[in-house]
Design a protein around this motif. Structure first.
Motif, mmCIF file in Angstrom:
data_model
loop_
_atom_site.group_PDB
_atom_site.id
_atom_site.type_symbol
_atom_site.label_atom_id
_atom_site.label_comp_id
_atom_site.label_asym_id
_atom_site.label_seq_id
_atom_site.Cartn_x
_atom_site.Cartn_y
_atom_site.Cartn_z
ATOM 1 N N THR A 128 0.811 -1.218 0.000
ATOM 2 C CA THR A 128 0.000 0.000 0.000
ATOM 3 C C THR A 128 0.847 1.273 0.000
ATOM 4 O OG1 THR A 128 -0.184 -0.028 2.428
ATOM 5 C CG2 THR A 128 -1.900 -1.159 1.154
ATOM 6 N N ARG A 129 1.823 1.352 0.902
ATOM 7 C CA ARG A 129 2.626 2.591 0.963
ATOM 8 C C ARG A 129 3.469 2.761 -0.282
ATOM 9 N NH1 ARG A 129 0.051 0.702 5.513
ATOM 10 N NH2 ARG A 129 0.277 2.101 7.308
ATOM 11 N N ALA A 130 4.040 1.657 -0.768
ATOM 12 C CA ALA A 130 4.868 1.743 -1.978
ATOM 13 C C ALA A 130 4.035 2.223 -3.164
ATOM 14 C CB ALA A 130 5.502 0.390 -2.285
ATOM 15 N N THR A 131 2.787 1.777 -3.227
ATOM 16 C CA THR A 131 1.911 2.197 -4.323
ATOM 17 C C THR A 131 1.552 3.664 -4.203
ATOM 18 O OG1 THR A 131 1.018 -0.026 -4.667
ATOM 19 C CG2 THR A 131 -0.365 1.834 -5.354
ATOM 20 N N LEU A 132 1.201 4.111 -3.009
ATOM 21 C CA LEU A 132 0.900 5.529 -2.813
ATOM 22 C C LEU A 132 2.113 6.386 -3.143
ATOM 23 C CD1 LEU A 132 -1.144 5.314 0.513
ATOM 24 C CD2 LEU A 132 -2.040 5.901 -1.745
ATOM 25 N N GLU A 133 3.284 5.939 -2.720
ATOM 26 C CA GLU A 133 4.523 6.680 -3.003
ATOM 27 C C GLU A 133 4.763 6.767 -4.506
ATOM 28 O OE1 GLU A 133 6.781 8.144 -1.104
ATOM 29 O OE2 GLU A 133 6.639 7.345 0.935
ATOM 30 N N ALA A 134 4.575 5.652 -5.214
ATOM 31 C CA ALA A 134 4.834 5.631 -6.657
ATOM 32 C C ALA A 134 3.895 6.575 -7.394
ATOM 33 C CB ALA A 134 4.695 4.205 -7.185
ATOM 34 N N ILE A 135 2.625 6.556 -7.032
ATOM 35 C CA ILE A 135 1.660 7.445 -7.676
ATOM 36 C C ILE A 135 1.968 8.898 -7.343
ATOM 37 C CG2 ILE A 135 -0.784 8.116 -7.700
ATOM 38 C CD1 ILE A 135 -1.448 5.131 -7.324
ATOM 39 N N LEU A 146 4.217 2.034 -13.874
ATOM 40 C CA LEU A 146 4.257 2.077 -12.419
ATOM 41 C C LEU A 146 4.333 0.667 -11.844
ATOM 42 C CD1 LEU A 146 1.575 4.833 -11.680
ATOM 43 C CD2 LEU A 146 4.046 5.057 -11.500
ATOM 44 N N ALA A 147 3.527 -0.237 -12.394
ATOM 45 C CA ALA A 147 3.532 -1.614 -11.901
ATOM 46 C C ALA A 147 4.907 -2.250 -12.096
ATOM 47 C CB ALA A 147 2.456 -2.430 -12.611
ATOM 48 N N ALA A 148 5.505 -2.032 -13.270
ATOM 49 C CA ALA A 148 6.824 -2.615 -13.539
ATOM 50 C C ALA A 148 7.870 -2.078 -12.570
ATOM 51 C CB ALA A 148 7.230 -2.324 -14.982
ATOM 52 N N ALA A 149 7.788 -0.796 -12.262
ATOM 53 C CA ALA A 149 8.750 -0.194 -11.326
ATOM 54 C C ALA A 149 8.640 -0.809 -9.940
ATOM 55 C CB ALA A 149 8.532 1.316 -11.253
ATOM 56 N N LEU A 150 7.453 -1.325 -9.616
ATOM 57 C CA LEU A 150 7.233 -1.953 -8.313
ATOM 58 C C LEU A 150 7.379 -3.471 -8.370
ATOM 59 C CD1 LEU A 150 4.139 0.167 -7.231
ATOM 60 C CD2 LEU A 150 6.438 0.311 -6.268
ATOM 61 N N GLY A 151 7.734 -3.979 -9.555
ATOM 62 C CA GLY A 151 7.886 -5.421 -9.707
ATOM 63 C C GLY A 151 6.569 -6.168 -9.656
ATOM 64 N N ARG A 152 5.486 -5.527 -10.119
ATOM 65 C CA ARG A 152 4.155 -6.115 -10.040
ATOM 66 C C ARG A 152 3.600 -6.365 -11.441
ATOM 67 N NH1 ARG A 152 1.026 -4.739 -5.687
ATOM 68 N NH2 ARG A 152 -0.421 -6.273 -6.581
ATOM 69 N N GLU A 153 2.689 -7.325 -11.533
ATOM 70 C CA GLU A 153 1.960 -7.562 -12.772
ATOM 71 C C GLU A 153 0.877 -6.490 -12.881
ATOM 72 O OE1 GLU A 153 -1.145 -8.629 -15.293
ATOM 73 O OE2 GLU A 153 -1.417 -8.835 -13.122
ATOM 74 N N THR A 154 0.690 -5.949 -14.089
ATOM 75 C CA THR A 154 -0.134 -4.750 -14.255
ATOM 76 C C THR A 154 -1.564 -4.926 -13.773
ATOM 77 O OG1 THR A 154 1.197 -4.001 -16.133
ATOM 78 C CG2 THR A 154 -1.006 -3.063 -15.914
ATOM 79 N N GLN A 155 -2.261 -5.954 -14.232
ATOM 80 C CA GLN A 155 -3.682 -6.099 -13.893
ATOM 81 C C GLN A 155 -3.878 -6.333 -12.409
ATOM 82 O OE1 GLN A 155 -6.159 -5.343 -15.927
ATOM 83 N NE2 GLN A 155 -4.555 -4.852 -17.417
ATOM 84 N N GLU A 156 -3.021 -7.123 -11.819
ATOM 85 C CA GLU A 156 -3.108 -7.363 -10.374
ATOM 86 C C GLU A 156 -2.881 -6.066 -9.603
ATOM 87 O OE1 GLU A 156 -1.121 -10.692 -7.599
ATOM 88 O OE2 GLU A 156 0.291 -9.166 -8.289
ATOM 89 N N GLY A 176 -2.953 7.265 -16.362
ATOM 90 C CA GLY A 176 -2.357 7.111 -15.049
ATOM 91 C C GLY A 176 -3.253 7.571 -13.906
ATOM 92 N N TYR A 177 -2.608 7.913 -12.810
ATOM 93 C CA TYR A 177 -3.306 8.261 -11.583
ATOM 94 C C TYR A 177 -2.635 9.476 -10.931
ATOM 95 C CZ TYR A 177 -4.233 3.229 -12.136
ATOM 96 O OH TYR A 177 -4.551 2.002 -12.645
ATOM 97 N N ARG A 178 -3.264 9.961 -9.875
ATOM 98 C CA ARG A 178 -2.609 10.893 -8.968
ATOM 99 C C ARG A 178 -3.230 10.705 -7.589
ATOM 100 N NH1 ARG A 178 -5.019 16.615 -11.258
ATOM 101 N NH2 ARG A 178 -7.147 16.415 -10.439
ATOM 102 N N LEU A 179 -2.509 11.136 -6.567
ATOM 103 C CA LEU A 179 -3.072 11.088 -5.226
ATOM 104 C C LEU A 179 -4.150 12.149 -5.101
ATOM 105 C CD1 LEU A 179 -0.261 10.557 -2.568
ATOM 106 C CD2 LEU A 179 -1.641 8.863 -3.776
ATOM 107 N N ALA A 180 -5.228 11.799 -4.438
ATOM 108 C CA ALA A 180 -6.247 12.774 -4.089
ATOM 109 C C ALA A 180 -5.746 13.572 -2.881
ATOM 110 C CB ALA A 180 -7.549 12.065 -3.746
ATOM 111 N N PRO A 181 -6.308 14.740 -2.614
ATOM 112 C CA PRO A 181 -5.920 15.479 -1.401
ATOM 113 C C PRO A 181 -5.983 14.599 -0.151
ATOM 114 C CG PRO A 181 -7.260 16.866 -2.804
ATOM 115 C CD PRO A 181 -7.267 15.505 -3.439
ATOM 116 N N VAL A 186 -2.862 11.321 4.114
ATOM 117 C CA VAL A 186 -2.531 10.017 4.689
ATOM 118 C C VAL A 186 -1.060 9.691 4.471
ATOM 119 C CG1 VAL A 186 -2.947 7.530 4.471
ATOM 120 C CG2 VAL A 186 -4.881 9.131 4.511
ATOM 121 N N LEU A 187 -0.563 9.920 3.274
ATOM 122 C CA LEU A 187 0.840 9.598 2.983
ATOM 123 C C LEU A 187 1.791 10.478 3.789
ATOM 124 C CD1 LEU A 187 2.696 7.804 1.292
ATOM 125 C CD2 LEU A 187 2.630 9.535 -0.495
#
Length: 264
Positions: A128-135, A146-156, A176-181, A186-187
Motif C-alpha cells: 500500500t505505501r509503496a503504491t501511494l509513493e509511486a503514484i 508504475l507496476a513494472a517499477a514496483l515489480g508487479r503484474e499490471t492487472q493485479e 495514469g493516476y494521482r493522489l487525491a488530497p 494520509v501519505l
C-alpha cells in the motif's frame, strides 16, 4: 454491465434510459448502482423481451437511430434471451466527493490501520505505501510503467489501486493516476508535508478520449476542459492522435458545462 462512453453521456443528459443485452440470465439487479465515468447509473428495471415486441419508442429511448437499427443491433447471439434494462443517472460517484475530504487524526489512524490490514493479507507482501509513493512521485504515468517499477503484474496491481480509490486516496486520470488530497494527507502523516507541484486547475480531460488524444493535448499544455474553449475543431484534428471520436467526446464534456469549442 459495459456501457459505451457516448451512451453514458446520453444517460447523464437524460436522452437514454434503456439498454438491451443478450444474456443467458440477468447480470444486473433492479436497484444496482453502477460506477461509471459520468457518475452513478442505477438499474431501474430488468425485463425479458422478444425482438418482435420492440417498438420505435424503445429504439428512441435506447439511443438507436431507428427501430430497424435497434433490431439489427440485438440480432447477434440470438440463441440467448434478450433483456430490456431500464437506466437512470443517479448522481455523482461518491468517491469524487470523498477525495477532497481531508481526514482528521482519528480518521487518518483508521485509514492507516486499514492499509496495514491490506498489507498483511496480501500474498505478494506489503504494497500500500509503496503504491501511494509511486503514484505521488509519478502522477499521470501509465499503470504498466508504475507496476513494472514496483515489480508487479499490471492487472493485479491495478486491482489493488482500485482498493485505494474506494477510500478516496487516489483518482484515475485520462492516463495514469494521482493522489487525491485525502491520499496526500494520509501519505504525509507522521512527517512534514511533501513538496508537490501545484494540482492542475479546472476539469480534467475525460478519460473517454483515449490515451493518444490525451498525450497530444498534454504536449500542447492542455490539461483541462476549460482550456479547450480557445481551440477550434480543425486545430484539434490537426494534432496527431486526436481523431473525430475524441473531438466528439470533448464536445460532449464541454456541453455538460455549457461550453463549446471555438466556433461552435
Amino acid at each position: 454491465m459495459m456501457i459505451r462512453p457516448a451512451e453514458l453521456a446520453a444517460i447523464k443528459r437524460g436522452e437514454i434510459d434503456l439498454a438491451f443485452r443478450r444474456w443467458d440470465r440477468p447480470r444486473v439487479k433492479v436497484g444496482t448502482r453502477l460506477r461509471t465515468g459520468v457518475g452513478l447509473v442505477e438499474i431501474t428495471s430488468v425485463e425479458r423481451v422478444t425482438v418482435s415486441s420492440l417498438r420505435a419508442d424503445d429504439a428512441r429511448r435506447a439511443g438507436a437511430a431507428s427501430l430497424a437499427a435497434l433490431k439489427e443491433a440485438v440480432s447477434y447471439r440470438d440463441d440467448r434471451p434478450l433483456w430490456r434494462i431500464g437506466l437512470r443517472h443517479a448522481g455523482p460517484d461518491p468517491r469524487e466527493a470523498l477525495r477532497d475530504q481531508v481526514p482528521d487524526a482519528t480518521e487518518v489512524a483508521e485509514i492507516l490501520a486499514w492499509l496495514d490490514r491490506l498489507d498483511q493479507a496480501a500474498p505478494h507482501g506489503p504494497w500500500t505505501r509503496a503504491t501511494l509513493e509511486a503514484i505521488d512521485r509519478s502522477p499521470g504515468v501509465r499503470a504498466p510503467e508504475l507496476a513494472a517499477a514496483l515489480g508487479r503484474e499490471t492487472q493485479e496491481w491495478k486491482r489493488d489501486v482500485r482498493k485505494l480509490k474506494e477510500k478516496g486516496l487516489t483518482e484515475s486520470l485520462a492516463i495514469g493516476y494521482r493522489l487525491a488530497p485525502r491520499g496526500e494527507v494520509v501519505l504525509d502523516h507522521g512527517g512534514p508535508p511533501r513538496e508537490r507541484a501545484p494540482r492542475p486547475s479546472g476539469t480534467p480531460l475525460p478519460r473517454s478520449i483515449g490515451a493518444p488524444a490525451t498525450r497530444a493535448l498534454r504536449a500542447q499544455a492542455v490539461h483541462s476542459l476549460e482550456q479547450l474553449v480557445d481551440w477550434s475543431e480543425s486545430e484539434l484534428r490537426a494534432l496527431h492522435g486526436v481523431g473525430p471520436l475524441a473531438v466528439a467526446r470533448l464536445r460532449e464534456a464541454l456541453a455538460e458545462q455549457g461550453r463549446g469549442l471555438r466556433g461552435d
